[in-house]
Design an enzyme around this catalytic site. Structure first.
Site, PDB file in Angstrom:
ATOM      1  N   HIS A  20      46.581  35.065  41.007  1.00 19.08           N
ATOM      2  CA  HIS A  20      45.878  34.728  41.481  1.00 19.08           C
ATOM      3  C   HIS A  20      46.687  34.454  43.303  1.00 19.08           C
ATOM      4  CE1 HIS A  20      43.514  32.821  38.506  1.00 19.08           C
ATOM      5  NE2 HIS A  20      43.783  33.921  38.499  1.00 19.08           N
ATOM      6  N   GLU A  41      45.299  33.082  45.232  1.00 12.95           N
ATOM      7  CA  GLU A  41      46.274  31.524  46.524  1.00 12.95           C
ATOM      8  C   GLU A  41      47.636  31.128  45.576  1.00 12.95           C
ATOM      9  OE1 GLU A  41      41.731  30.646  44.230  1.00 12.95           O
ATOM     10  OE2 GLU A  41      43.525  31.856  44.045  1.00 12.95           O
ATOM     11  N   CYS A  69      40.224  28.637  41.279  1.00 11.36           N
ATOM     12  CA  CYS A  69      39.855  28.528  39.661  1.00 11.36           C
ATOM     13  C   CYS A  69      40.855  26.213  39.338  1.00 11.36           C
ATOM     14  CB  CYS A  69      40.974  29.504  39.084  1.00 11.36           C
ATOM     15  SG  CYS A  69      42.189  29.280  38.822  1.00 11.36           S
ATOM     16  N   CYS A  95      44.976  27.544  39.674  1.00 10.86           N
ATOM     17  CA  CYS A  95      44.965  27.241  40.799  1.00 10.86           C
ATOM     18  C   CYS A  95      45.017  26.488  42.319  1.00 10.86           C
ATOM     19  CB  CYS A  95      43.823  28.644  42.029  1.00 10.86           C
ATOM     20  SG  CYS A  95      44.549  30.205  41.362  1.00 10.86           S
TER      21      CYS A  95
END
Length: 155
Positions: free
Chosen positions: A79, A81, A105, A108
């Site tokens: 992801h 992040e 999410c 993260c």
């Protein structure tokens, strides 16, 4: 602009718009056209520390056939992040992260908390129910941020 807990954030609106615009631009660098996400980590002095977008790890083949295969894509994708956190070359204590187009999410969020980041900026998305498969993860992320004292600023 107020945070999720009602306190004031540390980065003013002009700079928020700049960093959120950059996160939006960075999101377009992802090869996955179905879910382009961008992240920008910012130091307390409003300089950019790191950026990230969602994609496969460096050196891993990321052809369109793999991205089109949902199971493979979910297993291989890092992801935005996490990419920004992993690309940073310094401690992130008290930094901020700007994420586009929706909030982090749960996975993260855990990494953001563990890294020492203290503010998360993300767009307010009134249509999060359209991301139903992420609803529980988004809810858990907000709970973790709250418990860990990380400010979430919806803009």
């Amino acid at each position: 602009m107020a945070t999720i807990d009602g306190t004031m954030n540390t980065i003013d609106g002009k700079w928020q718009a700049r960093f959120m615009g950059l996160a939006k631009e960075v999101s377009t660098w992802s090869k996955d056209s179905s879910s382009q996400v961008g992240a920008v980590i910012v130091r307390p002095d409003r300089t950019i520390c790191s950026i990230g977008f969602n994609g496969f790890p460096r050196g891993v083949e990321d052809g369109s056939d793999r991205i089109a295969n949902r199971d493979t894509k979910l297993l291989f994708t890092i992801h935005a992040e996490m990419n920004a956190i992993l690309s940073a070359k310094e401690p992130l204590k008290d930094y901020s992260i700007f994420v586009w187009p929706f909030q982090p999410c749960a996975h993260c969020a855990a990494s953001i908390i563990q890294s020492g980041i203290k503010e998360v900026y993300c767009p307010f998305n009134a249509h999060l129910e359209s991301y139903e498969r992420w609803a529980n993860s988004f809810k858990a992320a907000l709970q973790m941020f709250d418990e860990a004292g990380v400010k979430v600023i919806f803009s």
